[in-house]
Motif scaffolding. Structure first.
Motif, PDB file in Angstrom:
ATOM      1  N   SER A 527       0.793  -1.221   0.000  1.00  0.00           N
ATOM      2  CA  SER A 527       0.000   0.000   0.000  1.00  0.00           C
ATOM      3  C   SER A 527       0.830   1.277   0.000  1.00  0.00           C
ATOM      4  CB  SER A 527      -0.930   0.021   1.215  1.00  0.00           C
ATOM      5  OG  SER A 527      -1.610   1.253   1.301  1.00  0.00           O
ATOM      6  N   VAL A 528       0.361   2.254  -0.782  1.00  0.00           N
ATOM      7  CA  VAL A 528       0.952   3.592  -0.785  1.00  0.00           C
ATOM      8  C   VAL A 528       0.788   4.261   0.577  1.00  0.00           C
ATOM      9  CG1 VAL A 528      -1.172   4.687  -1.611  1.00  0.00           C
ATOM     10  CG2 VAL A 528       1.026   5.780  -2.068  1.00  0.00           C
ATOM     11  N   MET A 529      -0.136   3.756   1.385  1.00  0.00           N
ATOM     12  CA  MET A 529      -0.349   4.300   2.725  1.00  0.00           C
ATOM     13  C   MET A 529       0.586   3.669   3.749  1.00  0.00           C
ATOM     14  SD  MET A 529      -2.706   6.312   1.808  1.00  0.00           S
ATOM     15  CE  MET A 529      -4.083   6.527   0.668  1.00  0.00           C
ATOM     16  N   GLY A 530       1.484   2.829   3.295  1.00  0.00           N
ATOM     17  CA  GLY A 530       2.378   2.144   4.224  1.00  0.00           C
ATOM     18  C   GLY A 530       1.621   1.138   5.059  1.00  0.00           C
ATOM     19  N   ASN A 531       1.902   1.105   6.353  1.00  0.00           N
ATOM     20  CA  ASN A 531       1.263   0.140   7.253  1.00  0.00           C
ATOM     21  C   ASN A 531       0.101   0.754   8.033  1.00  0.00           C
ATOM     22  OD1 ASN A 531       3.201  -1.778   6.494  1.00  0.00           O
ATOM     23  ND2 ASN A 531       4.595  -1.139   8.125  1.00  0.00           N
TER      24      ASN A 531
END
Length: 561
Positions: A527-531
């Protein structure tokens, strides 16, 4: 290009929302597109979901007179990612900037293509709204309810949604408070009458994810996109370091299908593959996932074989659930997102101790539960409720104050007692510990401040609470007998890891260079949102946006869309 049975400009594996967004871009550019779906139904996990897109600075916010900007959005995303250390391989500032800049353009493009969208509920705050750049109203976008009979022969091919009736998502969410506001009884009746009326005239409305995917499918078919169901892709064809096509089934035969401009993989994650879950996220169960049965991860293995790098594979979009009797046969498990976030409720582990803010992000909720379970048994945890709670809100979508559903007590799901000590004995926790936990909670409620976990201090906590309760919408004492307990488990709506991609949606090799001709989006990617999960729709929004970006890049369109 090697010998192929067929050649298209753009080959898409999987039929989620990101796939259709990319297909519409390619058709707008005059390119041929085939979408290969291994299941009998089109729509993927998106169709079964809430169908929400998290899109900062979108047109609907501005139409409502609200101010938002790419600057505020990137400030927020940077701050959210930093809460987890900021080192997740799937995210970078370049990718986050691409998202906040291109997502509003995606929405404009879809509206131009005839996809009817609207703002989600105007109060659905970001999950970390107190961070810089956070939004305390709503950055969500959803589809307008859709009559799936408009799909003609494809009507039966659209994957079933969880809300197959004519109601806007925001209105459907208000119904949780039907006992708090008499006006909502009228809304309920209007929905019932509308549902009956539309069916009598041959219409079948759906909302949420099914509405989004129904509208995307209708637009894609009208644009000339070719869809094939029961057509699993089994192999990426790689020639001289470039992906040139796929091997896929069609009518029981294996075919080589070429992609002149590239292949986009949007085949979901691995939520239904227990072996992969055991490898990457031990302690979680496939049976607790809300994803369709085909979410089994084969294309992640194939992406890795083709040179991609898997990352963030220990992440899932957790969605707490409560396993009421019969849940195994339900299309969607009884949700627990707001169960313990409402007044007169808390969550405790199996020692009787409260260990988190019961509001907040559902992803963080389940992550916290699993982390707690590593040191103290916490799967399942227990929702502790009092009679004030059950008088105002449903439990597992049932009212239980006047009549308890058959089997709930007999099968050990629901526990009921006249005092906290007896409730503790029923669920097997230490009575003194649970009593002390409840007493401490009640003290916090009296003071108006949750000193342990700060529940009720964010706008999102208030949203999960009760708009008719005060002064703090999320805090309420557990004091009125009888008392109740039900188990809560760390379910999910998808996994959240996959291959690492760049800001153009290209799959990257271990050395950071792109694999030519290979793109990916959705939960097939890290994910581009990281974790972290920043707000409602933080999976579907990026899936559609990077599908749009990937097709724009592959077609050489630059910013001309």
């Amino acid at each position: 290009m090697a010998a192929f049975d067929e050649i298209f400009d753009w080959v898409v594996v999987g039929s989620g929302a990101g796939s259709m967004a990319s297909a519409l871009v390619m058709r707008r550019a005059g390119k041929s597109v085939v979408v290969l779906e291994k299941e009998p139904f089109v729509g993927g996990t998106t169709a079964k979901s809430g169908g929400v897109m998290w899109v900062p600075n979108n047109r609907f916010m501005h139409e409502a007179g609200e101010t938002d900007s790419a600057e505020a959005a990137i400030t927020y995303l940077d701050a959210v990612v930093a809460t987890d250390g900021g080192a997740a391989p799937g995210t970078s500032r370049e990718k986050r900037l691409a998202y906040v800049n291109e997502a509003p353009k995606l929405i404009d493009f879809l509206v131009e293509q005839g996809v009817a969208l609207e703002r989600g509920p105007d109060f659905w705050p970001d999950y970390y709204d107190s961070l810089p750049g956070g939004c305390k109203t709503s950055r969500t976008v959803v589809a307008v309810p859709f009559n799936k009979k408009e799909l003609g022969p494809w009507t039966k091919k659209l994957r079933k949604g969880f809300a197959e009736f004519p109601v806007r998502l925001g209105d459907a969410m208000k119904l949780a408070y039907v006992r708090r506001d008499p006006a909502l009884k009228k809304l309920t009746m209007r929905i019932v009458l509308r549902t009956i009326g539309t069916k009598l005239i041959g219409k079948h409305y759906v909302t949420a994810g099914a509405a989004l995917q129904g509208r995307m499918l209708k637009a894609s078919l009208a644009a000339g996109v070719e869809f094939r169901t029961d057509s699993p892709a089994s192999e990426l064809i790689v020639e001289d370091g470039r992906v040139t096509g796929v091997v896929a089934a069609r009518d029981g035969k294996t075919m080589r299908i070429g992609g002149r401009l590239g292949v986009l993989v949007n085949a979901g994650g691995f939520a239904q593959n227990q072996a992969m879950r055991d490898k990457y996220m031990p302690g979680t169960k496939a049976e607790w996932s809300q994803t369709p049965e085909g979410d089994t991860g084969e294309m992640l293995v194939e992406l890795e074989r083709a040179g991609g790098v898997l990352a963030q594979m220990d992440q899932m979009v957790g969605y707490q659930s409560t396993p009421a009797p019969g849940w195994e046969k339900m299309y969607v498990m009884p949700p627990g997102q707001s169960l313990t976030g409402k007044p007169h409720a808390i969550l405790v582990d199996q020692s009787g101790v409260r260990y988190m803010n019961e509001g907040g992000s559902y992803e963080l909720y389940c992550e916290t539960m699993l982390k707690r379970n590593a040191s103290v048994p916490a799967v399942p945890s227990w929702a502790i409720l009092d009679s004030q709670y059950v008088a105002h809100y449903k439990v597992a979508d049932k009212w239980i104050d006047k009549k308890i559903p058959k089997g709930w007590i007999e099968q050990g799901y629901l526990h009921k007692a006249d005092n906290i000590e007896a409730l503790a004995a029923s669920i097997g926790v230490d009575a003194a510990t649970l009593a002390a936990t409840v007493e401490r909670w009640n003290g916090f409620v009296a003071a108006g401040v949750d000193q342990d976990f700060h529940r009720g201090e964010s706008a999102y906590d208030s949203w999960l609470g009760d708009p008719y309760h005060g002064p703090n919408k999320a805090l309420g004492k557990i004091e009125k007998a009888p008392f109740y307990a039900v188990p809560v488990i760390p379910g999910d709506v998808s996994t959240y890891g996959g291959v690492v991609t760049d800001a153009a949606g290209r799959v990257l090799k271990g050395d950071g260079t792109p694999i030519e001709g290979l793109y990916a989006t959705g939960v097939s990617t890290a994910s581009v949102m990281g974790n972290v999960y920043p707000g409602a729709g933080a999976s579907i929004g990026p899936s559609m946006t990077f599908g749009y970006i990937a097709a724009t890049h592959a077609a050489g369109l630059g910013n001309r869309m």
